[in-house]
Design an enzyme around this catalytic site. Structure first.
Site, short mmCIF file in Angstrom:
data_model
loop_
_atom_site.label_atom_id
_atom_site.label_comp_id
_atom_site.label_asym_id
_atom_site.label_seq_id
_atom_site.Cartn_x
_atom_site.Cartn_y
_atom_site.Cartn_z
N LYS A 102 -36.06 -0.02 -64.22
CA LYS A 102 -35.67 -1.43 -64.05
C LYS A 102 -34.19 -1.55 -63.69
CE LYS A 102 -39.70 -2.52 -66.48
NZ LYS A 102 -40.41 -2.17 -67.69
N ASP A 159 -35.45 -1.54 -77.76
CA ASP A 159 -36.03 -1.29 -76.44
C ASP A 159 -35.27 -2.18 -75.46
OD1 ASP A 159 -37.47 -1.16 -74.12
OD2 ASP A 159 -39.39 -1.77 -74.99
N TRP A 161 -44.28 -6.42 -75.07
CA TRP A 161 -43.71 -5.08 -75.21
C TRP A 161 -43.46 -4.74 -76.66
CZ3 TRP A 161 -45.00 -1.99 -71.70
CH2 TRP A 161 -45.05 -2.38 -70.36
C1 LIG Z 1 -41.36 -1.80 -68.55
C2 LIG Z 1 -41.14 -1.88 -69.99
C3 LIG Z 1 -41.67 -0.90 -70.88
C4 LIG Z 1 -42.57 0.20 -70.40
O1 LIG Z 1 -41.88 1.14 -69.69
P1 LIG Z 1 -42.57 2.47 -69.15
O2 LIG Z 1 -41.40 3.27 -68.71
O3 LIG Z 1 -43.51 2.08 -68.05
O4 LIG Z 1 -43.30 3.12 -70.27
C5 LIG Z 1 -41.37 -1.02 -72.21
N1 LIG Z 1 -40.61 -2.01 -72.69
C6 LIG Z 1 -40.09 -2.95 -71.88
C7 LIG Z 1 -39.24 -4.03 -72.46
C8 LIG Z 1 -40.35 -2.92 -70.52
O5 LIG Z 1 -39.83 -3.87 -69.72
#
Ligand SMILES: *Cc1c(COP(=O)(O)O)cnc(C)c1O
Length: 359
Positions: A196, A172, A102
């Site tokens: 999530k 993030d 990521w």
């Molecule tokens: C799932 C995830 C993403 C991507 O998320 P989207 O909403 O599908 O763009 C980015 N960073 C992390 C750490 C993730 O777990």
């Protein structure tokens, strides 16, 4: 009704209580004679929902008035682009801590925009998986910001503490927001795709220190500018109203349960599975101990054939979504806030059985 134990990495389990609440309110939202999805985003019903989602997040993250909570479409992946678009001026450098798949995507997006991007640490390819050690980070003096991924969802590695940086820290937190206590004031910007720990997909939560929203160049399009969302309280255009409604319900659920109790429960849930892994040489954790994720627990079995059998048998017993990400294989148990303790106990019991039969 048959609810499975949902170990999916995202979209992922939502609290049953919240789903039932949404179900009760679905057809006729609080006497409006229509669902919340059908209400105007400028009307009083939705207005209260929007306000509650913002206020709950402010409360849970203990944000001061220096911060704004924004709802933006495009998921966390759009934030990979919006962060450099808004914060990385010409001639400036951004530091990216490359901790895995990521973080690497976020870094590549910043490079696309032509800014100077410095990999301040790189463990993206390390096995066992780990995060770059904070003491080892090579940070740039005068950087526009430092980007960090708090939890690498695929690798199952997580920062337990965050670096103190001179430049604004941008995180993030897609896969671990509101799963443990943090000091939000340590960050200039936090973003997270909702699917999530916060609600359904279709919306990302962005927490931004308001002064940072002023930094974008005049050429950044209106919808890609944080300032637009700050000034209009994320209501410049039609927001993803149902997703934000679900965030309001999920955050209300966290407040009802008490964040401390929830955070404690998360640590206990992860502890039980790691104890089962460490307690039997049949299993091998994928991440270095000090960086093991409490949200995405990754481990291996002696062979890929056994891993396949493990996933299949667990699925038959109602434990779904245990297959590791296609890029790394192995097993991954994603146990976000809403994942029940009973599901963790079921997995631990199954792990013991499976090892006994196949070990
Ligand atoms: C799932 C995830 C993403 C991507 O998320 P989207 O909403 O599908 O763009 C980015 N960073 C992390 C750490 C993730 O777990």
């Amino acid at each position: 009704m048959a609810r499975i134990f949902n170990f999916n990495a995202g979209p992922s389990a939502l609290p049953l209580e919240v789903l039932e609440e949404a179900q009760r309110e679905l057809v006729d939202y609080k006497g409006a004679g229509m669902s919340i999805m059908e209400c105007s985003h400028r009307g009083k019903e939705y207005d209260a929902v929007h306000l509650e989602a913002v206020e709950n997040l402010k409360k849970l993250l203990a944000l001061t008035d220096d911060y704004a909570v924004l709802f933006i479409q495009g998921g966390a992946s759009l934030q990979f682009a919006m962060v450099p678009m808004n914060l990385l001026g010409p001639g400036q450098t951004a530091d990216y801590i490359n901790s895995g798949a990521w973080a690497d995507k976020a870094l590549k997006e910043a490079k696309l925009l032509g800014g100077q991007v410095n990999a301040a640490g790189n463990t993206a390819k390390d096995i066992p998986t780990r995060m770059p050690a904070i003491e080892s980070l090579k940070l740039t003096k005068g950087a526009a910001y430092v980007h960090i991924t708090s939890n690498e969802t695929i690798a199952g590695a997580q920062y337990k503490v965050f670096p103190k940086t001179e430049a604004p820290l941008v995180a993030d937190m897609s896969s671990d927001i509101l799963s443990r206590p943090i000091d939000a004031q340590q960050f200039g910007l936090i973003y997270a795709g909702a699917q999530k720990n916060l609600g359904p997909s279709g919306v990302a939560v962005v927490v931004i220190r308001k002064d940072l929203a002023e930094k974008a160049a005049a050429t950044v399009p209106t919808m890609l500018r944080y300032k637009t969302y700050v000034e209009e309280n994320s209501l410049y255009n039609t927001p993803p109203t149902f997703g934000i409604y679900m965030i309001a319900l999920v955050t209300r659920w966290i407040l009802r349960m008490g964040p401390e109790a929830l955070y404690r429960q998360n640590a206990e849930k992860a502890g039980k599975i790691y104890a089962a892994i460490d307690g039997n040489p049949f299993y091998r954790a994928t991440a270095v101990k000090e960086y093991r994720s409490d949200m995405n627990l990754t481990f291996r079995l002696p062979s890929e054939e056994l891993e396949e059998a493990f996933v299949k048998e667990a699925s038959k017993l109602g434990m779904k979504g245990l297959k590791g990400h296609r890029s790394v294989g192995g097993i991954r148990a994603s146990i976000y806030n809403a994942f029940p303790v009973a599901g963790v106990d079921a997995l631990v019991a199954f792990m013991k059985e499976f090892a006994k039969k196949n070990g």
